[in-house]
Design an enzyme around this catalytic site. Structure first.
Site, PDB file in Angstrom:
ATOM      1  CE  LYS A 161     126.672 -96.597   4.717  1.00 33.01           C
ATOM      2  NZ  LYS A 161     127.916 -95.808   5.629  1.00 33.01           N
ATOM      3  CG  ASP A 165     139.734 -92.787   6.428  1.00 27.52           C
ATOM      4  OD1 ASP A 165     138.359 -92.959   5.884  1.00 27.52           O
ATOM      5  OD2 ASP A 165     140.476 -92.050   5.833  1.00 27.52           O
ATOM      6  CG  ASP A 206     127.925 -97.156   9.139  1.00 25.67           C
ATOM      7  OD1 ASP A 206     128.068 -96.531  10.025  1.00 25.67           O
ATOM      8  OD2 ASP A 206     128.886 -97.015   8.019  1.00 25.67           O
ATOM      9  CG  HIS A 209     136.110 -95.931   6.401  1.00 20.63           C
ATOM     10  ND1 HIS A 209     136.773 -94.722   5.856  1.00 20.63           N
ATOM     11  CD2 HIS A 209     134.572 -96.022   6.242  1.00 20.63           C
ATOM     12  CE1 HIS A 209     135.507 -94.049   5.169  1.00 20.63           C
ATOM     13  NE2 HIS A 209     134.489 -94.688   5.106  1.00 20.63           N
TER      14      HIS A 209
END
Lengths: 450, 450
Positions: B222, B328, B250, B355
């Site tokens: 992240k 997703d 991300d 995801h």
């Protein structure tokens, strides 16, 4: 006023529905038999002044928005109103980006509709505290203060805070002259009443004549279920209003991209000013393709009533996908976000012609469009506000349309305060009118459907 | 089986939450302290077979999805399952376009998440009735039947039903060989565990080493809160895993368009495979700009976990805005809509890397990605499935990751059936673990907050 007096001590939310599905009003190619409704927020302050705000819905599902408003209410209750207004952009971001809840959007669908009702209630409160109609509150703010209410996240590639302030500053000198003109004449309206899909030919002719007699020069008709039926209805309308009047059509998202182009080519003889919602409201590139194909026919593309946030509008504007930007006062996250869309549209030269018609939407957009005239675009040329004559009688300060123009509101607030008897009658399912309709078998009682 | 036996006689929905905010798991630049949760649907048939489906959420607000599922349930209860499956595209459209409720989306936000949970439960039921894992049900369907489940509205400008059938038919001959390979080896996974924002340097090193030891060659970290902190953390990660491994970052939507480009230029020395969610998930044109700017640096752009529907994905693919398409399993309207995104991505040459990580998401996407390998793309090259080791122990048939590969599920269904004790413990707020945590003062009891 002490700060303590301006604390928001309570948020009430009500599910208010009108049984419009009993008639064909409001039916289109996608929304068959809606019961025009709203999730209605009442903010109570220690001082006694209340802010009333709403978001529109079509009947079933309003209870989901109500639930979402309840879930967001902890971010509002206990706050001091003036503190919110001092740093409104920050409050707006906290409300629309609550760390656990933003997953449910972000900034779209039910939670954004819920945020909209809350934010609209706050603006109503602000205007009432200052004893001004909302448009006047906006117009009177100095540019820095107005721009301080906007969250610029994700739009600075199109407009910065500094550019936005500059746009407003450039118009300051002309404000008084425009206010005078606005107060005298009002803002041009168009009517959508003449061509709902459920109407008979006779009804269409009668309604066209009625609105011509009222001075209207701009008309909109629903299309998209059957091409031959559309041609017949547009013939009737043009035969009644003539070819010197403005005529728009609205497909309410029924077509694919290629289908939209083909269909509209077949309607182009009717001199169509814009085609509204030709395809999916999310299809920016699709709208750009349609726009390009229809430009040679003189047909503009319009969309926006379900465009979910400023980031989507930004792209519609960037991609030359629309020539008419139809903001909706209760779809975007309230006034703050809508202001940013007006400013982007102005910068990119696209006309804003607000969507309206649902419960309270006409009441709200008139304020926004009047602010745009006085403080941003400085013109009403080729711009119109949608007008539908429904549910206005339920408001304490209903809109006034005279000579086919919205008259500038003079009462304090955002014009969205219901009469108390409206809530007593139409709160769903406990209002007296609903109880009566359940007992008459006109609607099933949801409390008996477990 | 008689038809009557396959009638859906009941829909139960539960709000299930895990107290993950007590640790830093799952925190990123936008979602601080989520409690990983889901709205969980149980469909009961006359026969006794149940379908279990879910949609993921981050804690607060799960109750809104639950409400929306209740509001949609009248469209499911009383239907015969096999009739739904015979004309699944039509059922899907009716569920996602209910005339009064589609105003709340359309096809986005809370009502689409709710539809997702219901649709996922139906696919689980279908697979259980046929006693197959979902991926195998998809793989075994003939192309016409599989495509009949998809609503092609708004996407025919990119892919038609006939083209989609053709894509599947072209792969039929290779299916058996690929199934054998898949059953033997599984599907490559990558780990997001090493770099949540809340972790200390020591934790990052330990976790990198742990996943290296487990055979992982692909890692995600992240970024986005502080550039110097990002540089420090990426140094630690690269020093531990080396430069021969795949490394993704991300940003979870924190940046504006220009900011994303500038920030990523500063991280480019770390050989970044993709930057995920660099800006607003709605900003197709923004992603296209970022994509173009980062291509010379060898950095791809990925998004999709909150991309709300096939129309948005269509445009991300059309605009060359993403090189990695991160569907997703619980954001789109269930399996039917996801299949259409895989087919569009295949046609436009974009890799799907799902995801995952939230409750049940890993369990679901493995099935979809395995179907893609066998029936659509025919390759695993440069494709990976996200893997996070959380909440798997709550499922009756948890995923199995061996040698850094998801193993092909063998149990019937969509792998999303909770253990009954999980519901007893974690249903919010009445589960025994929640009662305990309320009594310990770890969380406020929502029933006492009126």
């Amino acid at each position: 006023m002490t700060t303590e007096n301006l604390k928001i001590i309570k948020l009430e939310v009500k599910d208010v529905r009108f049984p419009t599905s009993l008639e064909a009003h409001g039916s289109d190619a996608m929304h068959i038999g809606p019961d025009y409704s709203c999730a209605y927020v009442i903010l109570k302050t220690g001082k006694g002044t209340e802010g009333h705000g709403l978001t529109f819905a079509c009947g079933r599902g309003t209870e989901i928005i109500v639930k979402a408003i309840q879930s967001l209410s902890h971010l509002v209750v206990g706050q001091v109103a003036v503190d919110i207004f001092k740093d409104f952009a920050n409050f707006w971001r906290n409300l629309t980006s609550e760390p656990q809840m933003r997953w449910l959007g972000p900034e779209k669908g039910v939670i954004h509709l819920a945020a909209s009702a809350i934010i609209n209630a706050l603006w109503d409160l602000w205007a009432k505290l200052l004893n001004k109609p909302l448009w006047r509150l906006l117009v009177d703010m100095d540019p820095e203060q107005l721009i301080s209410t906007i969250d610029f996240r994700y739009i600075t590639d199109i407009i910065t805070k500094e550019e936005a302030i500059e746009i407003l500053k450039n118009q300051q000198g002309k404000k008084e002259e425009r206010i005078t003109k606005l107060m005298a004449k009002g803002y041009p309206a168009y009517t959508t009443e003449v061509g709902w899909l459920g109407y008979s030919n006779e009804t269409i002719v009668d309604l066209c004549q009625k609105y011509l007699d009222l001075g209207f020069t701009s008309f909109k008709v629903k299309v998209g279920q059957n091409i031959q039926n559309d041609i017949n209805r547009l013939k009737i309308v043009r035969n009644t209003i003539g070819y010197d009047k403005q005529l728009m059509v609205d497909a309410n998202q029924v077509w694919g991209v290629e289908e939209a182009i083909e269909w509209m080519k077949k309607l182009s003889d009717f001199k169509i000013y814009w085609i509204e919602e030709p395809t999916s409201p999310d299809d920016i590139l699709g709208h750009a393709t349609i726009s390009k194909a229809l430009k040679p026919l003189g047909i503009g593309v319009a969309t926006g009533e379900v465009c979910c946030n400023r980031v989507m509008f930004k792209q519609f504007l960037q991609a030359d996908a629309i020539q008419f930007c139809q903001i909706d006062a209760a779809r975007l996250g309230g006034v703050n976000e809508i202001l940013s869309v007006y400013l982007m549209a102005h910068k990119l030269g696209v006309k804003v012609c607000p969507h309206s018609g649902g419960v309270g939407l006409c009441e709200m957009v008139q304020h926004l469009q009047m602010w745009d005239y006085v403080s941003v675009s400085g013109t009403m040329k080729d711009r119109v506000i949608e007008y539908i004559d429904q549910q206005h009688e339920h408001f304490v300060n209903p809109l006034v349309v005279k000579n086919a123009c919205y008259q500038a509101p003079t009462a304090a607030g955002y014009s969205t305060t219901f009469l108390s008897e409206t809530i007593a009658k139409y709160e769903y399912p406990i209002g007296s009118e609903w109880e009566l309709m359940f007992s008459q078998g006109l609607f099933p009682d949801p409390r008996k459907q477990k």
